[in-house]
Design a protein around this motif. Sequence first.
Motif, PDB file in Angstrom:
ATOM      1  N   UNK A 145       0.815  -1.146  -0.120  1.00  0.00           N
ATOM      2  CA  UNK A 145      -0.069  -0.021  -0.096  1.00  0.00           C
ATOM      3  C   UNK A 145       0.986   1.179  -0.074  1.00  0.00           C
ATOM      4  N   UNK A 146       2.256   1.200   0.701  1.00  0.00           N
ATOM      5  CA  UNK A 146       2.962   2.503   0.549  1.00  0.00           C
ATOM      6  C   UNK A 146       3.646   2.722  -0.674  1.00  0.00           C
ATOM      7  N   UNK A 147       3.617   1.707  -1.422  1.00  0.00           N
ATOM      8  CA  UNK A 147       4.148   1.858  -3.011  1.00  0.00           C
ATOM      9  C   UNK A 147       3.278   2.825  -3.899  1.00  0.00           C
ATOM     10  N   UNK A 148       2.118   3.148  -3.231  1.00  0.00           N
ATOM     11  CA  UNK A 148       1.171   4.118  -3.962  1.00  0.00           C
ATOM     12  C   UNK A 148       0.322   3.360  -5.064  1.00  0.00           C
ATOM     13  N   UNK A 149       0.539   2.115  -5.311  1.00  0.00           N
ATOM     14  CA  UNK A 149      -0.453   1.638  -6.315  1.00  0.00           C
ATOM     15  C   UNK A 149      -1.713   1.462  -5.787  1.00  0.00           C
ATOM     16  N   UNK A 150      -2.739   1.382  -6.832  1.00  0.00           N
ATOM     17  CA  UNK A 150      -4.133   1.252  -6.330  1.00  0.00           C
ATOM     18  C   UNK A 150      -4.547   0.149  -5.723  1.00  0.00           C
ATOM     19  N   UNK A 151      -5.723   0.342  -5.148  1.00  0.00           N
ATOM     20  CA  UNK A 151      -6.320  -0.806  -4.131  1.00  0.00           C
ATOM     21  C   UNK A 151      -6.253  -2.258  -5.109  1.00  0.00           C
ATOM     22  N   UNK A 152      -6.528  -2.424  -6.279  1.00  0.00           N
ATOM     23  CA  UNK A 152      -6.705  -3.502  -7.282  1.00  0.00           C
ATOM     24  C   UNK A 152      -5.184  -3.969  -7.169  1.00  0.00           C
ATOM     25  N   UNK A 153      -4.433  -3.144  -7.449  1.00  0.00           N
ATOM     26  CA  UNK A 153      -2.799  -3.748  -7.793  1.00  0.00           C
ATOM     27  C   UNK A 153      -2.328  -4.224  -6.481  1.00  0.00           C
TER      28      UNK A 153
END
Length: 447
Positions: free
Chosen positions: A385-393
């Motif tokens: 989540x900290x990688x700033x990917x969207x929730x689906x990713x």
Amino acid sequence: MTRHVVVIGAGPAGLGATTAAVRAGARVTLLDSADQAGGQYHRMPPDAYEARRPFRVCESERCDWWPGAAVWALERRDSGPPRVHVVRGPDADGDGRRRCVLRADALVLAPGAHDRVLPFPGWELPGVVTAGAAQVLAKGERVAVGGRVLVAGTGPFLLPVAASLLDVGAHVLGVLEAGTAGALLRGWARRPWELAGQAGRGAELGAYAARLARGRVPYRTGRGVVEARGDGRVEEVVTARLRADWSVVPGSEQVLTVDALCVTHGFTPRLELPVAAGCALLDGFVAVDGDQATSAPGVYAAGEVTGIAGAPAARDEGVVAGWMAGGGTPGRLGATRRRRDEGRAFASRLAAAHPIGRRWADWLRPDTIVCRCEETDYGTLRDAAASRLDARAVRLGTRAGLGPCQARICGPTLAELLDTNPHHRPIAWPIRLGELANPPAEPKEGT
């Protein structure tokens, strides 16, 4: 022409809907994945069930009762309620299950809810069970989940679970309510006149409390289980005093020896089918009008999917939904509607008195499992989540919520941690590829 109503779920709400729709002159197909009608509230041992035969509406000429029937998808149409895709039959190895499609003039959704359990270190150990599972064994099989059992979480459901365990011979070490005494008092004491119509519920809870008192079971507020430990199964639990936001008070930890832990943090409505049908949601539940109609054409909803208020309120909602779905005269059932409205007010009071504290995630450690199916731990999820990917990713990368249960258990937790929708699943129940390859059985005439 006689209306055909499909009712999904044979708990109090579904049975109420079926009874009312039959009385309105409709023909009803009642579906439930269980082998017995009644849901969790009416669960009883098989011999007692056969002796009492409590649900005679299932034997009505106008009711087609389908036990062991799982709705795996709803197919929306241009007009009217969606088609209902069902698998029926034995589920041991797939042999004997057959696929059916039902078409109806109206659809009543009453799938109920299941326990919500917030993750904590060790919650995946054998011997840690949901309070609902413990009650299923106690009420349906007369079996205790353990000899030394602790019941913990939040909500009034803790009391009947503890009472059921006492009745089957378990030594209940205590009941821990995570909500503080002040939070409970503020929630239940606000506008007390609204509880005037709920005297029966108060008497029921009083009876459970008296049963616990006779069994010398302590009831403690503002305390919860923050860790379970054991070698191969749960052997001890760590409890701690909690603040109103559920953060742990340092130095308040205590260790108890147990062989089973029953835990629940409220209930999660089963929204997969309502979402698939296109029903609008409001505050995490299906939005309905005064006739229990949803935003989807020809679709009604009743019971826990519209709000957690207990079996009597669910039954009243089901009666209204079934009556309207069956073509009953609008404006009737005045007394039932008044009780239903009182039940809705009770649901709001229940939610206010037993909220989930926003600091529950403080209990987690990096190696705490948050998705049991895929064994995804909190540290992995947090880093993704900290990688700033969207929730689906994030979910695709960590596999959280993508296991066999398809986020039925971890979905609400992931929704809070990742801000996702845990109920959007086109396939609402597991179905084998071989079953999909076979054509569905021809529906009955008129369905």
